[in-house]
Enzyme design. Structure first.
Site, PDB file in Angstrom:
ATOM      1  CE  LYS A 249      -2.998   3.253   1.070  1.00 53.52           C
ATOM      2  NZ  LYS A 249      -2.080   4.362   0.720  1.00 53.52           N
ATOM      3  N   PRO A 250       1.106   1.841  -1.185  1.00 56.88           N
ATOM      4  CG  PRO A 250       1.117   2.570  -3.410  1.00 56.88           C
ATOM      5  CD  PRO A 250       0.558   1.504  -2.502  1.00 56.88           C
TER       6      PRO A 250
ATOM      7  CD  GLU B 239      12.515   4.055   8.803  1.00 56.10           C
ATOM      8  OE1 GLU B 239      12.367   5.065   9.534  1.00 56.10           O
ATOM      9  OE2 GLU B 239      12.616   4.095   7.572  1.00 56.10           O
TER      10      GLU B 239
ATOM     11  CB  CYS C 167      12.771   8.840   9.335  1.00 49.63           C
ATOM     12  SG  CYS C 167      11.228   8.541   8.537  1.00 49.63           S
TER      13      CYS C 167
ATOM     14  CD  GLU D  81      10.203  12.696  12.221  1.00 48.82           C
ATOM     15  OE1 GLU D  81       9.047  12.314  12.499  1.00 48.82           O
ATOM     16  OE2 GLU D  81      11.013  12.011  11.585  1.00 48.82           O
TER      17      GLU D  81
END
Ligand code: SIN
Length: 472
Positions: A170-171, A246, A280, A375
């Site tokens: 699933k992109p 991840e 990330c 982040e």
């Protein structure tokens, strides 16, 4: 360019479509077929049936098909790179680099397919013998992000297929075109129907629900935010599926007193501004020893000021657009908070025309600010001053994340101490570039678990089975 989904070796259309835009100028690139939950079930069923065949192939047969897929990706790296730039925005050289980086995982795991070794263990009784074999887990649901639309797919799918698993990908709904192009090349490479499936949908939740609740799926591999990763983990727990995550990061980049300052500035630029800061493992907090702080900031400023923003397809562009408006709004809020709490912003500081964010330098920052704990995921370099090793280690580890960390220094004893003390899965020592297929990529703490790439990467797609032979 493919716009329908790839299920059981065929291209399947849907009743609805969703648009994919170029983040540089918001032009429509394609209308992509918007698949339903039932389509996802069909893809899972196809992968489940294909597993019975694919897992029985010899390792060298699987390896040959993977190698062919790798070669096709290399042959088409320029077209794939162009498509990637169009849907994601990163500069073309970076996009082609990503395609080749992604392909290197396929090459690596095509070779690793042949090295899935078992064990023979001395038995616990004189009539006993113990053998250990490793077997593919089964159907894998791979959920991938928009920031690396090509490499994050191959990094999951190549070890899965090499191990003998089958996959439903699933992109991201922001960047599905690279995934579909990879599926077209997989088709050309000769994977049997159902081994690799790509399902596109504008609603990731619906597909995520099915992948995590369908008992035929035995493993979920996800790259993306910690928030979504936690949800997938929770849902997967119901059926005790194996999970690899991840997730987000908050990378410290430490420059010690004895560091080569020019090299540190170069490493910082590479790690901070790659993909407009949208990775990330991007540097998130730059800690510079007080004795070299001003020198470092001067040199960093010169480099930031020369960055060329623009259309990724244009020669010389170094920083592309942000993926969407929400990414800009988030960075505006982070900067507003830092400013309100006393930070200075000598360079940049906000949005530009189109979907761009100015490369920004923030100084006089401290840990009370959101910029310390969140982040950033944008082209904002925040520089902190420190005095001692203990102080900077405490600051660097003061985060729930633990993906990548970087530091520059020359003293070998300090290098060992710091590398061991940093609570992160990956450490760059005198380098800002750590990504490669040969090393184990992954984090600790809330940055996730599991490793991608390297000899360790295939283990995430294998079950260990031991056989106890009695009466020998
Ligand atoms: C990521 O941002 O998750 C991937 C970065 C990389 O592979 O270098």
């Amino acid at each position: 360019m493919k716009t329908s989904s790839y299920i059981n070796g065929k291209w399947k259309s849907a009743k609805k479509t969703f648009p994919v835009h170029n983040p540089f100028n918001n032009t429509l690139i394609a209308e992509v077929e918007d698949m339903s939950r039932a389509d996802c079930v069909e893809a899972i069923d196809a992968a489940y049936d294909a597993f019975k065949v694919w897992s029985k192939f010899t390792a060298s047969k699987r390896s040959r098909i993977l190698k062919k897929w790798y070669q096709l990706q290399i042959e088409h790296s320029k077209e794939l790179g162009k498509l990637l730039t169009m849907e994601q925005g990163k500069p073309l050289a970076e996009a082609i680099g990503e395609v080749r980086y992604g392909a290197s995982f396929v090459e690596w795991f095509a070779e690793e397919a042949k090295r899935i070794y078992g064990d023979v263990i001395p038995g616990h009784g004189s009539d006993k013998r113990i053998t250990v074999i490793k077997q593919p887990i089964g159907v894998v649901g791979a959920i991938t992000p928009w920031n690396f639309p090509s490499a994050m797919i191959t990094r999951k799918v190549a070890p899965a297929l090499a191990a003998g698993c089958t996959v439903v990908i699933k992109p991201s709904e922001w960047t599905p075109l690279s995934a579909l192009a990879l599926a077209e090349l997989a088709d050309q490479a000769g994977f049997p129907p159902g081994v690799l499936n790509v399902i596109c949908s504008k609603d990731p939740q619906v597909i995520g629900e099915e992948l995590t609740s369908n008992p035929k799926v035995r493993k979920i591999s996800f790259t993306g935010s910690t928030r979504v990763g936690k949800k997938l983990l929770e849902k997967s727990a119901n059926q005790v599926k194996k999970v690899s995550l991840e997730l987000g990061g908050n990378a410290p980049f430490i420059v010690f007193e004895d560091a080569d300052i020019d090299a540190a500035v170069d490493g910082c630029m590479a790690s901070k501004f790659r993909n407009a800061g949208q990775t990330c493992i991007c540097t998130n907090r730059i800690f510079v020893h007080e004795s070299i702080h001003d020198d470092f900031v001067t040199k960093l400023s010169i480099k930031i000021n020369t960055l060329k923003l623009g259309d990724g397809l244009e020669e010389g562009t170094q920083v592309g657009p942000m993926i969407n408006e929400a990414a800009i709004v988030k960075d505006e809020a982070i900067l507003a908070d830092a400013k309100a709490k006393g930070a200075s912003i000598p360079i940049g500081g906000g949005r530009m025309q189109g979907q761009f964010f100015q490369p920004t330098l923030v100084c006089e920052v401290d840990k009370s600010m959101d910029i310390f704990s969140q982040e950033i995921f944008g082209p904002i370099a925040a520089v902190y001053k420190f005095k001692t090793e203990n102080e900077v280690l405490a600051l660097a580890n003061d985060t729930e994340y633990g993906l990548a960390a970087y530091f520059y220094g020359r003293d070998y004893a300090l290098i060992w101490r710091v590398a061991e003390a940093l609570e992160y899965g990956m450490i760059g020592i005198n380098t800002g570039m750590i990504s490669t297929a040969v090393a184990p990529f992954g984090g600790v703490k809330e940055s996730g678990f599991g490793r991608e790439g390297s000899k360790y990467g295939i283990e995430d797609y294998l079950n260990i089975k031991y056989m106890c032979w009695g009466g020998v």
